[in-house]
Design a protein around this motif. Structure first.
Motif, mmCIF file in Angstrom:
data_model
loop_
_atom_site.group_PDB
_atom_site.id
_atom_site.type_symbol
_atom_site.label_atom_id
_atom_site.label_comp_id
_atom_site.label_asym_id
_atom_site.label_seq_id
_atom_site.Cartn_x
_atom_site.Cartn_y
_atom_site.Cartn_z
ATOM 1 N N ARG A 84 6.300 -6.905 -1.797
ATOM 2 C CA ARG A 84 5.099 -7.454 -1.169
ATOM 3 C C ARG A 84 4.986 -8.944 -1.432
ATOM 4 O O ARG A 84 4.605 -9.709 -0.535
ATOM 5 C CB ARG A 84 3.848 -6.729 -1.673
ATOM 6 N N ALA A 85 5.307 -9.366 -2.640
ATOM 7 C CA ALA A 85 5.254 -10.787 -2.978
ATOM 8 C C ALA A 85 6.205 -11.602 -2.097
ATOM 9 O O ALA A 85 5.881 -12.709 -1.660
ATOM 10 C CB ALA A 85 5.591 -10.991 -4.458
ATOM 11 N N ASP B 23 2.954 -9.891 5.213
ATOM 12 C CA ASP B 23 2.656 -8.854 4.232
ATOM 13 C C ASP B 23 3.496 -7.634 4.595
ATOM 14 O O ASP B 23 4.110 -7.592 5.678
ATOM 15 C CB ASP B 23 1.170 -8.504 4.232
ATOM 16 N N LEU B 24 3.517 -6.662 3.708
ATOM 17 C CA LEU B 24 4.225 -5.428 4.036
ATOM 18 C C LEU B 24 3.649 -4.814 5.311
ATOM 19 O O LEU B 24 2.445 -4.910 5.575
ATOM 20 C CB LEU B 24 4.137 -4.439 2.874
ATOM 21 N N TRP C 265 10.208 -0.123 1.825
ATOM 22 C CA TRP C 265 8.785 -0.114 1.489
ATOM 23 C C TRP C 265 7.943 -0.559 2.689
ATOM 24 O O TRP C 265 8.319 -1.470 3.430
ATOM 25 C CB TRP C 265 8.491 -1.069 0.325
ATOM 26 N N ILE C 266 6.799 0.135 2.870
ATOM 27 C CA ILE C 266 5.793 -0.284 3.849
ATOM 28 C C ILE C 266 4.493 -0.546 3.102
ATOM 29 O O ILE C 266 4.377 -0.255 1.910
ATOM 30 C CB ILE C 266 5.593 0.778 4.961
ATOM 31 N N GLY C 267 3.522 -1.107 3.781
ATOM 32 C CA GLY C 267 2.296 -1.540 3.112
ATOM 33 C C GLY C 267 1.255 -0.462 2.934
ATOM 34 O O GLY C 267 0.059 -0.694 3.194
ATOM 35 N N ASN D 118 14.621 -1.450 0.023
ATOM 36 C CA ASN D 118 14.423 -2.520 1.012
ATOM 37 C C ASN D 118 12.946 -2.554 1.386
ATOM 38 O O ASN D 118 12.175 -1.642 1.060
ATOM 39 C CB ASN D 118 15.274 -2.266 2.254
ATOM 40 N N TRP D 119 12.545 -3.545 2.107
ATOM 41 C CA TRP D 119 11.151 -3.626 2.540
ATOM 42 C C TRP D 119 11.083 -4.253 3.940
ATOM 43 O O TRP D 119 12.024 -4.913 4.390
ATOM 44 C CB TRP D 119 10.303 -4.425 1.553
#
Length: 245
Positions: free
Chosen positions: A147-148, A156-157, A179-181, A237-238
């Motif tokens: 997220r950072a 943002d995510l 990753w999701i938000g 991963n994101w």
């Protein structure tokens, strides 16, 4: 002599008549015819003399006819004016609707042009979809570090709002989970699944048997494009999302 004198008034009225009887019987018939014709003539004159008193005044009749005609014409013109007014109102309403539709169409065209221009300037490594840019990382980090990284990029995510966006994100993460938000966060109402933009979870695309709770974070996606979960410390991963319009 006295008897003749008494009958004189009556005889004086018919003197000519009686004389005609004595002189010539043919003249008697002629006199009688003349008297009858005269009586008939007077009989015909009496109704004619009385007629002006019983017939309506022609001038009054003309005035009444004129008034009736004027009223009829006035009513006709009022109906015409009412019809024209209704026609004008309908045309004005239709014109306003067309103007509004045209204005809305112009706004949509402008937005489309703006979006096209934004997509043309899409940064390297980002992909445009809908109203956003999306970035899929090649490295792996935990949820917070992921997220950072998105926030450093002015994003943002990713927040998934509908099925179409879910399918798009699934295609981005087809090589593995990202990753999701979405996280299980404490709110004033208790623990709830919440997106990073503060919105509550409405559209759900969990895999069978999910979600689990207490400290889990969401990732996308496993087979069939469903969400999975992991601990925040897991390295994945994101996918970042940046709203452009």
């Amino acid at each position: 002599m006295s008897a003749d004198t008494v009958a004189a008034p009556r005889l004086s009225l018919n003197v000519r008549y009686n004389r005609n009887v004595q002189e010539n019987s043919g003249e008697e018939e002629e006199s009688q015819v003349e008297i009858l014709e005269d009586e008939e003539h007077h009989a015909d004159l009496r109704p004619q003399r009385a007629r002006p008193h019983t017939q309506n005044n022609p001038a009054a009749n003309n005035r009444r006819c004129f008034k009736a005609t004027a009223v009829a014409l006035g009513g006709f013109y009022l109906l015409m004016l009412a019809g024209l007014f209704i026609r004008f109102t309908l045309l004005q309403t239709r014109y306003d609707q067309l103007s509004n539709n045209n204005s809305q169409l112009q706004d949509e065209v402008k937005k489309l042009k703006d979006r096209t221009e934004v997509f043309k300037s899409c940064p390297h490594g980002w992909t445009g979809f809908g109203h956003s840019w999306y970035f899929k990382s090649e490295e792996k980090k935990n949820w917070y570090d992921s997220r950072a990284d998105c926030q450093q990029r002015g994003a943002d995510l990713v927040v998934i709002n509908n099925k179409e966006e879910q399918e798009f994100v699934s295609e981005l993460s087809k090589d593995g989970e990202s990753w999701i938000g979405l996280w299980y966060e404490w709110t004033q109402g208790g623990w709830k699944w919440e997106w990073v933009d503060g919105s509550l979870l409405t559209e759900k695309f969990w895999a069978a048997g999910l979600p689990h709770y207490n400290g889990y974070y969401a990732a996308c996606c496993i087979q069939q494009g469903k969400w999975t979960q992991g601990y925040y410390s897991d390295n994945k991963n994101w996918i970042c999302e940046k709203m452009i319009i």
